[in-house]
Design a protein around this motif. Structure first.
Motif, PDB file in Angstrom:
ATOM      1  N   MET A 127     -32.693   4.341 -20.336  1.00 45.17           N
ATOM      2  CA  MET A 127     -33.957   4.286 -20.982  1.00 45.17           C
ATOM      3  C   MET A 127     -35.033   4.153 -20.019  1.00 45.17           C
ATOM      4  O   MET A 127     -36.264   4.354 -19.947  1.00 45.17           O
ATOM      5  N   ALA A 130     -35.835   7.531 -18.687  1.00 44.02           N
ATOM      6  CA  ALA A 130     -36.712   8.259 -19.929  1.00 44.02           C
ATOM      7  C   ALA A 130     -38.122   7.834 -19.930  1.00 44.02           C
ATOM      8  O   ALA A 130     -39.371   8.543 -20.242  1.00 44.02           O
ATOM      9  N   SER A 138     -38.092  17.201 -23.624  1.00 42.46           N
ATOM     10  CA  SER A 138     -36.796  17.163 -23.962  1.00 42.46           C
ATOM     11  C   SER A 138     -35.649  16.058 -23.312  1.00 42.46           C
ATOM     12  O   SER A 138     -34.912  15.449 -24.013  1.00 42.46           O
ATOM     13  N   ILE A 141     -36.551  12.697 -23.922  1.00 44.14           N
ATOM     14  CA  ILE A 141     -36.062  12.094 -25.449  1.00 44.14           C
ATOM     15  C   ILE A 141     -34.555  11.881 -25.547  1.00 44.14           C
ATOM     16  O   ILE A 141     -34.011  10.924 -25.946  1.00 44.14           O
ATOM     17  N   SER A 142     -33.816  13.019 -24.609  1.00 43.49           N
ATOM     18  CA  SER A 142     -32.482  12.591 -24.778  1.00 43.49           C
ATOM     19  C   SER A 142     -31.947  11.526 -23.932  1.00 43.49           C
ATOM     20  O   SER A 142     -31.172  10.660 -24.345  1.00 43.49           O
ATOM     21  N   ALA A 144     -33.773   8.750 -23.703  1.00 44.75           N
ATOM     22  CA  ALA A 144     -34.116   7.574 -24.251  1.00 44.75           C
ATOM     23  C   ALA A 144     -33.141   7.371 -25.427  1.00 44.75           C
ATOM     24  O   ALA A 144     -32.724   5.985 -25.890  1.00 44.75           O
ATOM     25  N   SER A 145     -32.814   8.435 -26.005  1.00 40.34           N
ATOM     26  CA  SER A 145     -32.085   8.364 -27.334  1.00 40.34           C
ATOM     27  C   SER A 145     -30.395   7.865 -26.733  1.00 40.34           C
ATOM     28  O   SER A 145     -29.825   7.200 -27.433  1.00 40.34           O
ATOM     29  N   ALA A 146     -30.017   8.493 -25.634  1.00 37.93           N
ATOM     30  CA  ALA A 146     -28.663   8.132 -25.086  1.00 37.93           C
ATOM     31  C   ALA A 146     -28.782   6.389 -24.728  1.00 37.93           C
ATOM     32  O   ALA A 146     -27.592   6.045 -24.883  1.00 37.93           O
ATOM     33  N   ILE A 148     -30.743   4.067 -25.712  1.00 36.68           N
ATOM     34  CA  ILE A 148     -30.750   3.181 -26.921  1.00 36.68           C
ATOM     35  C   ILE A 148     -29.325   3.100 -27.699  1.00 36.68           C
ATOM     36  O   ILE A 148     -28.790   1.937 -28.037  1.00 36.68           O
ATOM     37  N   SER A 149     -28.940   4.232 -27.762  1.00 37.15           N
ATOM     38  CA  SER A 149     -27.707   4.291 -28.601  1.00 37.15           C
ATOM     39  C   SER A 149     -26.720   3.422 -27.591  1.00 37.15           C
ATOM     40  O   SER A 149     -25.593   2.793 -28.180  1.00 37.15           O
ATOM     41  N   SER A 150     -26.727   3.788 -26.422  1.00 30.41           N
ATOM     42  CA  SER A 150     -25.723   3.011 -25.487  1.00 30.41           C
ATOM     43  C   SER A 150     -25.729   1.604 -25.533  1.00 30.41           C
ATOM     44  O   SER A 150     -24.669   0.866 -25.671  1.00 30.41           O
ATOM     45  N   THR A 152     -26.865  -0.341 -28.092  1.00 33.88           N
ATOM     46  CA  THR A 152     -26.794  -0.526 -29.367  1.00 33.88           C
ATOM     47  C   THR A 152     -25.234  -0.957 -29.469  1.00 33.88           C
ATOM     48  O   THR A 152     -24.697  -1.573 -30.115  1.00 33.88           O
TER      49      THR A 152
END
Length: 171
Positions: A127, A130, A138, A141-142, A144-146, A148-150, A152
């Motif tokens: 994060m 990111a 792109s 975004i990848s 940040a999403s990876a 946040i999911s990690s 979580t």
């Protein structure tokens, strides 16, 4: 006034040069008559600093070892995994978490908890990466999403581990 040093007391003490043994004098001076010190041209070793990724990998590995309870595993030598007997069927089934004991663990329990902590830390790092404006949109975004999911997944799994370990935690 400074105390006087008596030279007669220092001169009267026997030393190794005052020996009357002729073999001592021969062994003291004979080998050095034909031996000489070699001329060595030694170079000091040059050390270069490790790269930033090497230091990061070592710190991350040390973090994993500490939070997974490696020192506890070495000292106490718990089993890798536990087992319990099912009261209804009588079958023996494996148990990964040592229930009811906060200060005890199985080896797999420590390793899985340590992995979840490292996964959460890597998510925070992703994060942070990111936020770099020099990266493509792109990629940001990848990351940040990876990240946040990690974080979580790590949080949910660690809370699940705690609820398995301590059944009445936060209820």
């Amino acid at each position: 006034m400074a105390p006087k040093v008596e030279s007669s007391a220092a001169a009267s003490s026997p030393s190794e040069f005052d020996s009357i043994d002729p073999f001592l004098h021969i062994l003291r001076f004979l080998p050095y008559g034909f031996l000489r010190v070699p001329r060595l041209r030694l170079k000091l070793p040059s050390f270069s600093l490790p790269s930033a990724m090497t230091v990061f990998a070592l710190v991350l590995l040390a973090y994993f070892v500490v939070v997974s309870g490696f020192v506890y595993d070495v000292i106490v030598e718990p089993p890798g995994i536990g087992s319990t007997q099912d009261p209804a069927t009588g079958a023996v089934r494996p148990v990964v978490f040592l229930p009811g004991r906060v200060n005890g663990q199985y080896i797999i329990e420590g390793l899985s908890s340590g992995f979840m902590f490292v996964l959460g830390g890597l998510g925070l790092i992703m994060m942070d990466l990111a936020l770099d404006k020099n990266r493509a949109r792109s990629v940001r975004i990848s990351l940040a999403s990876a990240g946040i999911s990690s974080v979580t997944i790590s949080y949910v799994m660690i809370m699940l581990f705690i609820r398995i370990k301590i059944p009445a935690y936060l209820r």
